[in-house]
Design an enzyme around this catalytic site. Structure first.
Site, mmCIF file in Angstrom:
data_model
loop_
_atom_site.group_PDB
_atom_site.id
_atom_site.type_symbol
_atom_site.label_atom_id
_atom_site.label_comp_id
_atom_site.label_asym_id
_atom_site.label_seq_id
_atom_site.Cartn_x
_atom_site.Cartn_y
_atom_site.Cartn_z
ATOM 1 N N LYS A 1 0.588 -1.800 -10.838
ATOM 2 C CA LYS A 1 -0.103 -0.620 -10.309
ATOM 3 C C LYS A 1 0.425 0.639 -10.994
ATOM 4 C CE LYS A 1 -1.176 -2.899 -5.966
ATOM 5 N NZ LYS A 1 -0.832 -3.215 -4.582
ATOM 6 N N GLN B 1 3.200 -1.370 -0.086
ATOM 7 C CA GLN B 1 2.923 -2.740 -0.498
ATOM 8 C C GLN B 1 3.182 -3.704 0.663
ATOM 9 O OE1 GLN B 1 1.569 -3.590 -3.455
ATOM 10 N NE2 GLN B 1 1.599 -5.758 -2.960
ATOM 11 N N ASP C 1 -5.536 2.399 0.192
ATOM 12 C CA ASP C 1 -5.811 0.986 0.498
ATOM 13 C C ASP C 1 -7.007 0.839 1.443
ATOM 14 O OD1 ASP C 1 -4.235 -1.039 -0.681
ATOM 15 O OD2 ASP C 1 -2.485 -0.436 0.495
HETATM 16 N N1 GUN Z 1 -0.501 -7.001 -0.715
HETATM 17 C C1 GUN Z 1 -1.459 -7.856 -1.173
HETATM 18 N N2 GUN Z 1 -2.625 -7.202 -1.391
HETATM 19 C C2 GUN Z 1 -2.389 -5.904 -1.076
HETATM 20 C C3 GUN Z 1 -3.205 -4.748 -1.104
HETATM 21 O O1 GUN Z 1 -4.394 -4.763 -1.457
HETATM 22 N N3 GUN Z 1 -2.599 -3.589 -0.711
HETATM 23 C C4 GUN Z 1 -1.296 -3.548 -0.297
HETATM 24 N N4 GUN Z 1 -0.801 -2.378 0.099
HETATM 25 N N5 GUN Z 1 -0.516 -4.616 -0.255
HETATM 26 C C5 GUN Z 1 -1.061 -5.781 -0.651
#
Ligand code: GUN
Length: 303
Positions: A53, A97, A120
């Protein structure tokens, strides 16, 4: 006609190029979109996701701020960090996350994020807005899947979509987005009766259950379009490899189009995170542009 293998990497590259040029346009107004990524603990998969990311953000000209906290961080310290990021006018997006360590209440943490910085799309205000069919910050994976479906099928109105899986991150928002695109939507899950028969009626199948190669040709109507969200690591002798929730080799001769794993949905998730960060930065400007004034900022764009 031979089936189309949907190239998620190429589609993601197009989204990232759009984002990059719009970030450059914002720079001329003195605004650099910024994304804060918070990682608690040392889960190896989460570390890889966070690194990717941050790299993508830099490629688009988005400033990234990494906050790595030890696994034993208590919830109040995490909430204090989120409050600080909410108050920081130079931070436009906040991503915590998941999964979080077991002693931290995930819902409380997600609810603490300012909905306008919730890249998100997990805050209840954004979840509710999506279910009302409003343009809000939308979860990245289903937004990416919808873009792939529009690229492949054009108008989705009237098509029957079956979503396999009912998670908050993919299944439920995917169903809401497909409804908004005027599909007839069926959501099936581990306790559904006649899973295979329901799936076989679908024009579109979105598989998001986390069960390696669950869906094979027998589950699919000839000509169906299949989006495989699963990323499952399986061992084969000494080695391991990634497979989806769909048995790709079995499904390929039956479908009209299908995403591979890897190289299908995965790259789109990060691309839409960047798009959401740009949208969040726009929404936070004092003149507060709205989705109505800036339709290209609406998530997800179907252009
Ligand atoms: N963990 C797995 N997929 C995601 C996601 O799309 N966003 C976040 N914040 N954590 C994740």
């Amino acid at each position: 006609m031979s089936p189309k293998i949907i190239d998620g990497k190429a589609a993601a590259a197009r989204v990232l190029a759009e984002v990059k040029s719009q970030v450059q346009a914002m720079e001329t107004e003195g605004i650099t979109p910024a994304l804060a990524v918070v990682l608690v603990g040392q889960d190896p998969a989460s570390q890889v996701y966070v690194r990717n990311k941050v790299l993508r953000a830099e490629e688009c000209g988005i400033r990234s701020l990494e906050h790595k906290l030890p696994a034993e961080t208590d919830e109040s310290a995490l909430l204090a960090l989120i409050a600080q990021l909410n108050a920081d006018r130079d931070v436009h997006g906040i991503l915590v996350q998941l999964p979080l360590p077991g002693h931290i209440d995930e819902t409380r943490v997600l609810q603490a994020i300012d909905p306008l910085k919730d890249v998100d799309g997990f805050h209840a205000e954004n979840v509710g807005g999506l279910s009302q069919g409003r343009d809000v910050l939308t979860p990245c994976t289903p937004a990416g899947c919808l873009r792939l479906l529009h690229d492949t099928c054009g108008d989705l109105a009237g098509l029957h979509a079956v979503v396999i899986g009912r998670s908050n991150i993919v299944g439920k928002p995917m169903a809401a987005l497909l409804l908004k695109a005027h599909c007839t939507v069926t959501v099936v899950h581990s306790r559904s009766a006649n899973l295979k028969e329901l799936c076989r009626q679908a024009d579109i199948v979105v598989a998001a259950v986390g069960r390696p190669r669950l869906v094979d040709a027998d589950w699919l109507k000839p000509g169906a379009v299949v989006i495989d969200v699963g990323i499952n690591r399986i061992s084969e002798g000494e080695r391991s490899r990634l497979v989806g929730d769909v048995d790709f080799d079995s499904a390929l001769p039956t479908v009209s189009a299908i995403t591979p794993v890897p190289g299908g949905v995965g790259p789109m998730t990060i691309a839409f995170l960047m798009k959401n960060t740009l949208t969040a930065a726009r929404l936070q400007q004092p003149a507060s542009v709205t989705f109505a004034e800036h339709p290209e900022a609406a998530c997800p764009s179907i252009s």
